[in-house]
Design a protein around this motif. Structure first.
Motif, PDB file in Angstrom:
ATOM      1  N   LEU A 238      -1.142   6.742 -22.749  1.00  0.00           N
ATOM      2  CA  LEU A 238      -1.616   5.704 -21.842  1.00  0.00           C
ATOM      3  C   LEU A 238      -3.129   5.541 -21.962  1.00  0.00           C
ATOM      4  O   LEU A 238      -3.863   6.520 -22.064  1.00  0.00           O
ATOM      5  CB  LEU A 238      -1.251   6.052 -20.395  1.00  0.00           C
ATOM      6  N   TRP A 239      -3.560   4.261 -21.942  1.00  0.00           N
ATOM      7  CA  TRP A 239      -4.983   3.949 -21.953  1.00  0.00           C
ATOM      8  C   TRP A 239      -5.353   3.278 -20.641  1.00  0.00           C
ATOM      9  O   TRP A 239      -4.590   2.464 -20.106  1.00  0.00           O
ATOM     10  CB  TRP A 239      -5.322   3.024 -23.114  1.00  0.00           C
ATOM     11  N   GLN A 240      -6.526   3.602 -20.139  1.00  0.00           N
ATOM     12  CA  GLN A 240      -6.966   3.041 -18.864  1.00  0.00           C
ATOM     13  C   GLN A 240      -7.535   1.633 -19.074  1.00  0.00           C
ATOM     14  O   GLN A 240      -8.147   1.326 -20.095  1.00  0.00           O
ATOM     15  CB  GLN A 240      -8.022   3.943 -18.220  1.00  0.00           C
ATOM     16  N   LYS A 241      -7.310   0.794 -18.058  1.00  0.00           N
ATOM     17  CA  LYS A 241      -7.784  -0.590 -18.126  1.00  0.00           C
ATOM     18  C   LYS A 241      -9.247  -0.687 -17.691  1.00  0.00           C
ATOM     19  O   LYS A 241      -9.732   0.129 -16.905  1.00  0.00           O
ATOM     20  CB  LYS A 241      -6.948  -1.486 -17.219  1.00  0.00           C
ATOM     21  N   ARG A 242      -9.911  -1.745 -18.180  1.00  0.00           N
ATOM     22  CA  ARG A 242     -11.239  -2.103 -17.677  1.00  0.00           C
ATOM     23  C   ARG A 242     -11.306  -3.633 -17.637  1.00  0.00           C
ATOM     24  O   ARG A 242     -11.116  -4.302 -18.660  1.00  0.00           O
ATOM     25  CB  ARG A 242     -12.355  -1.552 -18.556  1.00  0.00           C
ATOM     26  N   SER A 243     -11.587  -4.159 -16.457  1.00  0.00           N
ATOM     27  CA  SER A 243     -11.663  -5.614 -16.283  1.00  0.00           C
ATOM     28  C   SER A 243     -13.109  -6.075 -16.300  1.00  0.00           C
ATOM     29  O   SER A 243     -14.043  -5.260 -16.284  1.00  0.00           O
ATOM     30  CB  SER A 243     -10.993  -6.024 -14.968  1.00  0.00           C
ATOM     31  N   GLY A 244     -13.317  -7.396 -16.304  1.00  0.00           N
ATOM     32  CA  GLY A 244     -14.664  -7.967 -16.279  1.00  0.00           C
ATOM     33  C   GLY A 244     -15.424  -7.808 -17.571  1.00  0.00           C
ATOM     34  O   GLY A 244     -16.659  -7.877 -17.581  1.00  0.00           O
ATOM     35  N   VAL A 245     -14.713  -7.613 -18.689  1.00  0.00           N
ATOM     36  CA  VAL A 245     -15.383  -7.487 -19.977  1.00  0.00           C
ATOM     37  C   VAL A 245     -15.715  -8.883 -20.500  1.00  0.00           C
ATOM     38  O   VAL A 245     -14.830  -9.734 -20.636  1.00  0.00           O
ATOM     39  CB  VAL A 245     -14.499  -6.725 -20.982  1.00  0.00           C
ATOM     40  N   ARG A 246     -16.998  -9.143 -20.765  1.00  0.00           N
ATOM     41  CA  ARG A 246     -17.461 -10.465 -21.148  1.00  0.00           C
ATOM     42  C   ARG A 246     -17.600 -10.583 -22.670  1.00  0.00           C
ATOM     43  O   ARG A 246     -17.619  -9.588 -23.392  1.00  0.00           O
ATOM     44  CB  ARG A 246     -18.809 -10.769 -20.490  1.00  0.00           C
ATOM     45  N   PHE A 247     -17.693 -11.848 -23.126  1.00  0.00           N
ATOM     46  CA  PHE A 247     -17.964 -12.121 -24.540  1.00  0.00           C
ATOM     47  C   PHE A 247     -19.434 -12.475 -24.712  1.00  0.00           C
ATOM     48  O   PHE A 247     -20.028 -13.140 -23.863  1.00  0.00           O
ATOM     49  CB  PHE A 247     -17.096 -13.288 -25.040  1.00  0.00           C
ATOM     50  N   GLN A 248     -19.975 -12.029 -25.813  1.00  0.00           N
ATOM     51  CA  GLN A 248     -21.368 -12.348 -26.141  1.00  0.00           C
ATOM     52  C   GLN A 248     -21.426 -12.863 -27.568  1.00  0.00           C
ATOM     53  O   GLN A 248     -21.086 -12.154 -28.514  1.00  0.00           O
ATOM     54  CB  GLN A 248     -22.248 -11.111 -25.991  1.00  0.00           C
ATOM     55  N   VAL A 249     -21.867 -14.126 -27.710  1.00  0.00           N
ATOM     56  CA  VAL A 249     -21.990 -14.729 -29.037  1.00  0.00           C
ATOM     57  C   VAL A 249     -23.369 -14.405 -29.588  1.00  0.00           C
ATOM     58  O   VAL A 249     -24.399 -14.733 -28.985  1.00  0.00           O
ATOM     59  CB  VAL A 249     -21.773 -16.248 -28.967  1.00  0.00           C
ATOM     60  N   GLU A 250     -23.399 -13.731 -30.745  1.00  0.00           N
ATOM     61  CA  GLU A 250     -24.679 -13.307 -31.335  1.00  0.00           C
ATOM     62  C   GLU A 250     -25.551 -14.497 -31.712  1.00  0.00           C
ATOM     63  O   GLU A 250     -26.780 -14.427 -31.653  1.00  0.00           O
ATOM     64  CB  GLU A 250     -24.410 -12.470 -32.587  1.00  0.00           C
ATOM     65  N   GLY A 251     -24.942 -15.574 -32.107  1.00  0.00           N
ATOM     66  CA  GLY A 251     -25.684 -16.747 -32.559  1.00  0.00           C
ATOM     67  C   GLY A 251     -24.779 -17.633 -33.388  1.00  0.00           C
ATOM     68  O   GLY A 251     -23.556 -17.640 -33.187  1.00  0.00           O
ATOM     69  N   TYR A 252     -25.358 -18.365 -34.325  1.00  0.00           N
ATOM     70  CA  TYR A 252     -24.568 -19.255 -35.162  1.00  0.00           C
ATOM     71  C   TYR A 252     -25.267 -19.413 -36.503  1.00  0.00           C
ATOM     72  O   TYR A 252     -26.453 -19.063 -36.671  1.00  0.00           O
ATOM     73  CB  TYR A 252     -24.373 -20.613 -34.488  1.00  0.00           C
ATOM     74  N   THR A 253     -24.545 -19.949 -37.456  1.00  0.00           N
ATOM     75  CA  THR A 253     -25.111 -20.226 -38.778  1.00  0.00           C
ATOM     76  C   THR A 253     -25.185 -21.735 -38.982  1.00  0.00           C
ATOM     77  O   THR A 253     -24.419 -22.491 -38.376  1.00  0.00           O
ATOM     78  CB  THR A 253     -24.244 -19.595 -39.889  1.00  0.00           C
ATOM     79  N   GLY A 254     -26.081 -22.170 -39.853  1.00  0.00           N
ATOM     80  CA  GLY A 254     -26.229 -23.589 -40.152  1.00  0.00           C
ATOM     81  C   GLY A 254     -27.067 -24.311 -39.119  1.00  0.00           C
ATOM     82  O   GLY A 254     -27.542 -23.723 -38.140  1.00  0.00           O
TER      83      GLY A 254
END
Length: 436
Positions: A238-254
């Motif tokens: 069993l693995w414990q849950k963690r909520s509220g994990v956000r996404f972070q976009v490093e940047g973009y190309t072009g």
């Protein structure tokens, strides 16, 4: 004295004989009335095979279709006896040494029936033989998959890994059955589990049409690694849950086309719930509970308007020892806002939209919480503009109950220009009649 006694016995002899006959007849009538003869059909009587080795050897086996493994028997007798009988009281046998013709396909085996306390002539079978197929023995190795059958551990946990005590099993039996087997599943119950442990599995076999094989077919016709059904245990981590994990976009190309720029990058969903090992969750915590989306995944080359990067697999972004929680999105979309130079986007609350010409018996509701308004002006003027200076309205003249997408009229201070038209999705529903 003897003569007088004999005389008394022989006096009215005919009448005495008639009386005895009548008494016997009355006795039979009473018995028949209280315990009459009845017929009863008793179903699901197992057909027991005798001397199976007579027509089966190491390379050949016999197979009886499921519909012929049980039979109904009609029993006739006194109600007091017949009413108490069950299928277990009746014995129906198929002796393989009595095969009608071993060269036929199928081979027909005579049936015999018996029941303690019931005469043979009072037992009737709907058929006198059963068909038996003699086939080649086939063996195949099948991988064992583990399934929790819809059961779930305690709410703060997810199943991290499932490891069965056997990876595969070799199943032997009639070729016609072996060829239909699709999957072998070790099913376990993990309801309420809150710690790692070993769980006993129930092995189930499914055909290629995903139908479960009957237990009688498994027990009568199949062997597993040369013996009976194996006992399998599954180790549950069993693995414990963690909520509220956000996404972070490093940047973009072009780069966008000349005259345009990237003003905002967001994700859908904005955050998710994950589950992981203690080590993986600790690493995530040190990273600020964010999942990084590498810049090479986002290209804005040649963009002259908003763009979306869809269906990025979240699993590809997670470190080892981490998964998304059950019912969490498996993918993330990156939304890139690309605007002309000198343009700014404002989010207005739909509650601030002025509603005009709404019928008095209708109420309006919105499909989204905000609308986006894009405004163009000199850089200094854009910095000074606030959302409170922008007014929005919709005109519902002539509209009845239903769902609509309507244009939003935007009013801006002098010196500012609206870039794109704005629409909003609404629902018009009748209001309750409170006059009664």
């Amino acid at each position: 004295m003897k003569k007088n006694l004999l005389g008394k016995l022989t006096d009215n002899l005919a009448l005495k004989i008639i009386s005895v006959v009548i008494a016997i007849a009355i006795w039979y009538i009473v018995v028949d009335y209280n315990d009459p003869m009845i017929q009863r059909s008793i179903s699901n009587v197992e057909v027991q095979v005798e001397n199976g080795a007579y027509i089966a050897n190491g390379k050949r086996v016999y197979h009886i279709d499921e519909q012929y493994k049980t039979i109904s028997v009609i029993v006739e007798g006194n109600r007091s006896v017949v009413s108490r009988l069950t299928a277990n009281d009746i014995k129906v046998t198929a002796d393989m040494t009595e095969a009608v013709d071993l060269d036929s396909d199928p081979v027909y085996i005579p049936l015999r029936v018996s029941c303690p306390g019931i005469a043979q002539e009072n037992l009737t079978l709907p058929r006198t033989t059963i068909p038996v197929r003699i086939e080649d023995v086939a063996s195949r190795e099948f991988p064992i998959t583990v399934d929790t059958g819809g059961t779930k551990p305690a709410k703060e946990y997810e199943i991290g890994s499932l490891k069965a005590s056997m990876d595969s099993v070799t199943i032997s039996g009639p070729q016609s059955i072996i060829n239909t087997i699709g999957t072998v599943v070790a099913e376990i119950n993990v309801n309420g589990m809150n710690q790692d442990g070993s769980v006993k599995a129930n092995l189930k076999i499914y055909d290629t049409a995903d139908n479960e094989l009957p237990e009688s077919t498994i027990s009568d016709d199949l062997s597993f690694d040369g013996s009976g059904m194996p006992e399998i245990e599954v180790n549950v981590e069993l693995w414990q849950k963690r909520s509220g994990v956000r996404f972070q976009v490093e940047g973009y190309t072009g780069n966008p086309v000349e005259g345009y720029e990237v003003t905002e990058i967001s994700t859908t969903p904005e955050e998710i719930t994950v589950a992981g090992t203690e080590k993986a969750l600790e690493t995530l915590k040190k990273q600020g509970n964010v999942i990084v989306i590498p810049e090479e995944m986002i290209s804005v080359e040649g963009a002259e308007g908003d763009l979306k990067v869809d269906n990025i697999e979240i699993a590809d972004l997670l470190p080892e020892g981490m998964i998304t929680a059950t019912n969490a999105s498996a993918t993330v979309t990156v939304n890139v806002t690309v605007l002309p130079w000198g343009t700014r986007e404002f989010a207005l609350d739909v509650e601030d939209i002025s509603v005009q010409n709404l019928s008095s018996n209708l109420a309006v509701s919105y499909a989204s919480a905000e609308i986006e308004v894009r405004v163009q002006a000199a850089e200094k003027e854009l910095e000074e503009l606030t959302g409170s200076q922008i007014t929005a309205s919709i005109d519902l003249n002539g509209m009845t109950e239903g769902d609509y997408t309507v244009p939003v009229n935007i009013s801006l201070p002098e010196g500012y220009e609206q870039v794109d038209s704005v629409q909003v999705s609404i629902q018009l529903r009748a209001t309750p009649d409170t006059s009664q």
